[in-house]
Every structure is written in C-alpha cells, then in structure tokens.
Write an enzyme that holds these catalytic residues in place. Structure first.
Site, short mmCIF file in Angstrom:
data_model
loop_
_atom_site.label_atom_id
_atom_site.label_comp_id
_atom_site.label_asym_id
_atom_site.label_seq_id
_atom_site.Cartn_x
_atom_site.Cartn_y
_atom_site.Cartn_z
N HIS A 183 19.15 0.45 16.96
CA HIS A 183 19.54 1.27 18.11
C HIS A 183 19.51 2.74 17.73
CE1 HIS A 183 22.06 2.93 21.36
NE2 HIS A 183 21.73 1.85 22.02
N GLU A 242 20.63 -4.94 24.08
CA GLU A 242 19.54 -5.56 24.82
C GLU A 242 19.36 -7.03 24.43
OE1 GLU A 242 15.86 -3.48 24.81
OE2 GLU A 242 16.54 -2.05 26.32
#
Length: 365
Positions: free
Chosen positions: A253, A308
C-alpha cells in the site's frame, strides 16, 4: 523551494474527522478506532459519529436512522433523467449526473447535516435503480424495515442478506467511510471552499473517485482468487507467480508501511464467518500463504495485505457485480466527503495554491 509533485506531503487543512497514520497502521474516526467501529458498531452509528462528532445516544440513533429511511426514494424527475442517460454510460457518470439533478433549490450554501443525510440515503437507491435499468430487471423499492446496508443489498439482489453477508458488507462500508485527505475528499473540500452548493462538491468528489488511480475496483484480486479456485491450489499457484517475479494482487500500500487496519478488521470479520462462506475461507488461506511466501521470496520488504484484498473477498461473498465495486465504495465514502464538507464550511477559506511557470517568456522588442 523543493519541488513537490502532486502536493504529496503538503498539509492542506486541519481536521478533527480522521487520522491516517501509515507508519503505525492507525485509522481513527473522531477519536475511535475504525477497526473497533467495524467490529462492534453499525453503519448508522459510525456515520453519525463522522457527521456529528460523537457516537449517538439511543434516541439520537433512532432519529438519525429514521431520517435516512425517509429520504431513500429517488425523486420522480431524477428517475426520468437517469432513464435518459445512454445505456453504455458507466455507473459513476450516472451517479455524477443524478446527484446534480437532486438540486431542487434546497441545497444552497451553507451546507447542513440535513442536506448530507438526504444524499447518503438516496445514493444507494440511485445505484440500484440504474443497475436494474441496465439489466432490464425490475427495480426493487427500498425496504424501510432494513438497515442502510441490508437495504442496499436487498434493492440490488431482490432478497434479504444472510446474517454473515450483512455483517461482512457492513464492516466494509464502515471501513471505507473515510480515509483522510485523499483525492476525492480534497476535491470535495476545494469545490465547497468557493461557497458553492453541497451537490456540486459531491459531484466533484465523484468525478475524482471515478479515476482508476483512486477509486479503481479490486477486480484484479477477484480474478486472482477465481484463478486459484481452491485452497489446495493456492500455494503452488502463488509460488509460481513469485518465482516468475509476477505481482500478487492485494498486497502492499502506498500509505501503510505496516498492516492496513482496514484489512485487519475485514480479516477478523472473515475469520468469525469462517465456514459460512467458501469464498471468505479461500481468501483467508490465500492471504496467510502469500504473507509466508513473500517473507521467503522478499524478506524485509514490509509487504502486507491491503484493504483491496479483503474488500474483493467481501464484495464477492455478497455477490456484488464487479461493475458496482467502485459505486459501492462511493456509497460508503460519501459519508466521509460530507463530514469534510461540513467541516470546511465551518472555517472556510478558499483553496488557492500557487503554480510555478516553467514555460517560455515572450521575445523582447
């Protein structure tokens, strides 16, 4: 002065709404851990917290919930406008137009919580209405016996969610309500800072969310899990990808350099539902296997599961069509946008950054 591309690292506002700390893996909504809200509170309680700055009492929650239910229906003229939009228009563009069309003269400056509630309430209905129109299926009217999240599922599916589905989808909604000064939130605050109406600010935020660098759906994770298929195939499939130096979707991320707290919370929800949904069981196994293999192949890289990955698992588990991933993200994030809009209005100063001219100068006479 050092060059700052994309305003990265620049503080654009002081806020009491949320803290995103990527180094420590913190996500805080108004003094509450987002993870704890997702595990132990409802969507309605969490939305109230962001809008009002505190968790509601029992009577305040009842009033807030009833107000949301009161504004779920789409005005007739907005339904007509949605029907005129070409069928090949993607959902995010439909949302942008439908939100603008809500303007009936009651949304003028200065923005209010009452205006915000109307927008939060109707957005899921707009998504469901257009979805059924695109698929030539009968629209399912809102059911005011259901919670905000369960009603969204019901309008899309025409059936009630199971307890496991409602809990997983509610956790997803809560964990995507707000995430600091991201592109769409900054867009909302910038537009609102001109003292325009709240609908214009939300339309701007939707336009930013529509971009694949921001609101891109976790479809690649879905494709990966579909390809793996079963728990037995997971390790061989993942090892093959890593040996060929291919990317494993759903890990790493830009902000979080440790565990993404949103992914941690969604994982905990998935673990409590273990055995109730085979898709969530597969996702849990794939994550654990991937983390172990990443440490073997890329030691010290600090690659952790991002939101996600589990967002894909949850949305797939509740049978959410892939084309609705980003619109569903929008239906939750609109709460955060509106909290920022209200905060901006209270201490407004128009955003007016400088630019540095690097072009040619005119020739001298």
């Amino acid at each position: 002065m050092a060059k700052v591309t994309g305003l990265e690292g620049i503080i654009a506002a002081e806020t009491e709404i949320s803290l995103v700390d990527g180094e420590n893996g913190y996500l805080v909504y108004r003094g509450q851990w987002a993870k704890e809200l997702a595990l132990h509170f409802t969507f309605e309680e969490s939305a109230y917290l962001l809008l009002y700055g505190k968790l509601p009492s029992e009577s305040e929650l009842l009033m807030f919930t009833n107000e949301l239910k009161q504004h779920r229906n789409i005005p007739t003229h907005v339904r007509d406008i949605i029907g005129l939009i070409p069928k090949n228009t993607e959902m995010m563009s439909v949302l942008r137009t439908a939100i603008s069309a809500l303007d009936d003269g009651s949304f003028a400056w200065k923005p209010t919580i009452e205006q915000a509630i109307k927008i939060i309430a109707v957005l899921p209905t707009i998504i469901a209405y257009r979805f059924h129109s695109d698929n030539l299926t009968s629209f399912v009217e809102p059911n005011n016996q259901l919670t905000h999240v369960a009603n969204y599922f019901y309008m899309l599916q025409g059936a009630y969610p199971t307890e496991a589905q409602e809990r997983a989808l509610t956790a997803y909604f809560i964990l995507t309500l707000e995430h600091g000064m991201n592109a769409s939130t900054f867009s909302a605050r910038t537009v609102l800072s001109t003292e325009t109406d709240i609908l214009s600010a939300i339309s701007g935020a939707i336009g930013a969310m529509k971009g694949p660098l921001h609101g891109g759906a976790p479809t690649e994770v879905i494709h990966m899990l579909n390809d793996i298929g079963t728990i037995k195939r997971a390790e061989a499939w993942l090892r093959d990808k890593l040996e060929n130096r291919e990317k494993i979707m759903g890990f790493g991320h830009r902000i979080y350099k440790t565990h993404d707290p949103r992914a941690v919370a969604l994982k905990e929800i998935s673990q409590t539902l273990s055995g109730q949904d085979p898709w969530l069981d597969l996702a849990l196994h794939v994550e654990e296997t991937t983390i172990r293999l990443l440490e073997e192949f890329k030691p010290g890289r600090r690659l952790y599961t991002n939101v996600e990955f589990y967002a894909a698992a949850v949305l797939r588990a509740v049978n959410m069509p892939a084309e609705l991933f980003t619109p569903t993200f929008t239906a939750s994030r609109v709460v955060g946008w509106l909290a920022h809009i209200l905060e901006q209005a209270e201490h407004n100063r128009i955003f007016r950054p400088q630019s540095k001219y690097v072009g040619e100068m005119p020739a001298r006479y």
